[in-house]
Design a protein around this motif. Sequence first.
Motif, PDB file in Angstrom:
ATOM      1  N   ASP A  30       0.824  -1.209   0.000  1.00 30.91           N
ATOM      2  CA  ASP A  30       0.000   0.000   0.000  1.00 30.91           C
ATOM      3  C   ASP A  30       0.859   1.259   0.000  1.00 30.91           C
ATOM      4  O   ASP A  30       0.509   2.259  -0.641  1.00 30.91           O
ATOM      5  CB  ASP A  30      -0.945  -0.014   1.199  1.00 30.91           C
ATOM      6  N   ARG A  36       0.670   7.056   3.433  1.00 34.10           N
ATOM      7  CA  ARG A  36      -0.647   6.784   3.997  1.00 34.10           C
ATOM      8  C   ARG A  36      -0.666   7.135   5.482  1.00 34.10           C
ATOM      9  O   ARG A  36       0.310   6.920   6.201  1.00 34.10           O
ATOM     10  CB  ARG A  36      -1.005   5.292   3.840  1.00 34.10           C
ATOM     11  N   ARG A  37      -1.785   7.673   5.925  1.00 34.14           N
ATOM     12  CA  ARG A  37      -1.997   7.858   7.354  1.00 34.14           C
ATOM     13  C   ARG A  37      -2.280   6.500   7.994  1.00 34.14           C
ATOM     14  O   ARG A  37      -2.618   5.537   7.308  1.00 34.14           O
ATOM     15  CB  ARG A  37      -3.171   8.807   7.601  1.00 34.14           C
ATOM     16  N   SER A  39      -4.809   5.670   9.694  1.00 37.03           N
ATOM     17  CA  SER A  39      -6.208   5.313   9.427  1.00 37.03           C
ATOM     18  C   SER A  39      -6.397   4.824   7.995  1.00 37.03           C
ATOM     19  O   SER A  39      -7.247   3.966   7.733  1.00 37.03           O
ATOM     20  CB  SER A  39      -7.127   6.510   9.704  1.00 37.03           C
ATOM     21  N   ASP A  40      -5.618   5.355   7.056  1.00 33.88           N
ATOM     22  CA  ASP A  40      -5.695   4.882   5.668  1.00 33.88           C
ATOM     23  C   ASP A  40      -5.254   3.422   5.576  1.00 33.88           C
ATOM     24  O   ASP A  40      -5.885   2.610   4.900  1.00 33.88           O
ATOM     25  CB  ASP A  40      -4.801   5.728   4.754  1.00 33.88           C
ATOM     26  N   ARG A  43      -7.847   1.187   7.079  1.00 31.71           N
ATOM     27  CA  ARG A  43      -9.014   1.055   6.208  1.00 31.71           C
ATOM     28  C   ARG A  43      -8.715   0.108   5.041  1.00 31.71           C
ATOM     29  O   ARG A  43      -9.558  -0.695   4.649  1.00 31.71           O
ATOM     30  CB  ARG A  43      -9.426   2.427   5.681  1.00 31.71           C
ATOM     31  N   GLY A  44      -7.515   0.212   4.486  1.00 31.91           N
ATOM     32  CA  GLY A  44      -7.162  -0.622   3.347  1.00 31.91           C
ATOM     33  C   GLY A  44      -6.889  -2.072   3.719  1.00 31.91           C
ATOM     34  O   GLY A  44      -7.063  -2.975   2.897  1.00 31.91           O
ATOM     35  N   GLU A  46      -8.423  -4.010   6.235  1.00 31.66           N
ATOM     36  CA  GLU A  46      -9.477  -3.970   7.251  1.00 31.66           C
ATOM     37  C   GLU A  46      -9.445  -5.137   8.234  1.00 31.66           C
ATOM     38  O   GLU A  46     -10.003  -5.055   9.327  1.00 31.66           O
ATOM     39  CB  GLU A  46     -10.850  -3.913   6.585  1.00 31.66           C
ATOM     40  N   VAL A  79       2.097  11.033   8.191  1.00 28.30           N
ATOM     41  CA  VAL A  79       1.860   9.894   7.319  1.00 28.30           C
ATOM     42  C   VAL A  79       3.039   8.937   7.448  1.00 28.30           C
ATOM     43  O   VAL A  79       4.113   9.311   7.928  1.00 28.30           O
ATOM     44  CB  VAL A  79       1.695  10.309   5.843  1.00 28.30           C
ATOM     45  N   THR A 114      -9.264  -3.290  -2.872  1.00 24.52           N
ATOM     46  CA  THR A 114      -9.117  -1.910  -2.424  1.00 24.52           C
ATOM     47  C   THR A 114      -8.462  -1.093  -3.533  1.00 24.52           C
ATOM     48  O   THR A 114      -7.844  -1.667  -4.451  1.00 24.52           O
ATOM     49  CB  THR A 114      -8.249  -1.827  -1.157  1.00 24.52           C
ATOM     50  N   ASP A 116      -5.740   0.549  -3.409  1.00 25.03           N
ATOM     51  CA  ASP A 116      -4.296   0.283  -3.418  1.00 25.03           C
ATOM     52  C   ASP A 116      -3.981  -1.094  -3.983  1.00 25.03           C
ATOM     53  O   ASP A 116      -3.031  -1.256  -4.757  1.00 25.03           O
ATOM     54  CB  ASP A 116      -3.716   0.428  -2.010  1.00 25.03           C
TER      55      ASP A 116
END
Length: 230
Positions: A30, A36-37, A39-40, A43-44, A46, A79, A114, A116
């Motif tokens: 990713d 990416r944060r 949280s990103d 989310r990716g 999961e 990030v 996703t 990514d």
Amino acid sequence: MAGRSYGQYCGVGTALELVGERWALLIVRDLLVGPRRYSDLQRGLEKIPTNILAARLKELQASGVVRRAPLPTARAGIVYELTDFGRGLEDVVLALGRWGFKAMGEPTQDDVVTPDSMTMALRTAFVPGVAAELPDAVYEVHVGDVVLTASVQGEELTVTPGSAARADLVIVTGPGLRQVISGELTPTEAIDAEVVTVTAGDARLLERFAATFHLDPGPVPARREDLAAS
């Protein structure tokens, strides 16, 4: 990282000590798309437990693969991004993707796509030598809720999230796109079987897409249950 030493004076052993833990290479995958944060990433990926994500990021930072950086905007926050050393994993990840493609099979109900993962799938399947011999093109690809724009200019591929301002071909598909990329279905067969729907542009450009994004599935790997039955 010393606690995970294999005790092998070997590049493969060292690589596995750095990125061989569960989820580590998917985090790298990713981050190869971009910073990416936390949280990103959550989310990716999961299904990754929060404590495992935090642990893997800490380990990847300690090994020099990942670093923290300020958000490239006026907003506060940080990030995670790959270091130069970490970006050296790109060819490794793409090669693993090509190898794993041979054993993917059909998706299960719990498998997700996703932005990514789909971006890296397109980068994995991209054939620069073929693309260089074809006219430039912009493809808009819808896979479930994921929408990506794949711009091909000569041997260069750029994949960005969202719809294109101008696309030569817009396709709506699902996991069955794998059958087009592998050559199991011709573009015409994919359209007839409704595996791919062309919603804009010239449907004949799907032939160009299939030539530009192609992975040879090769021989189907033997499964343990098949070997047991033989």
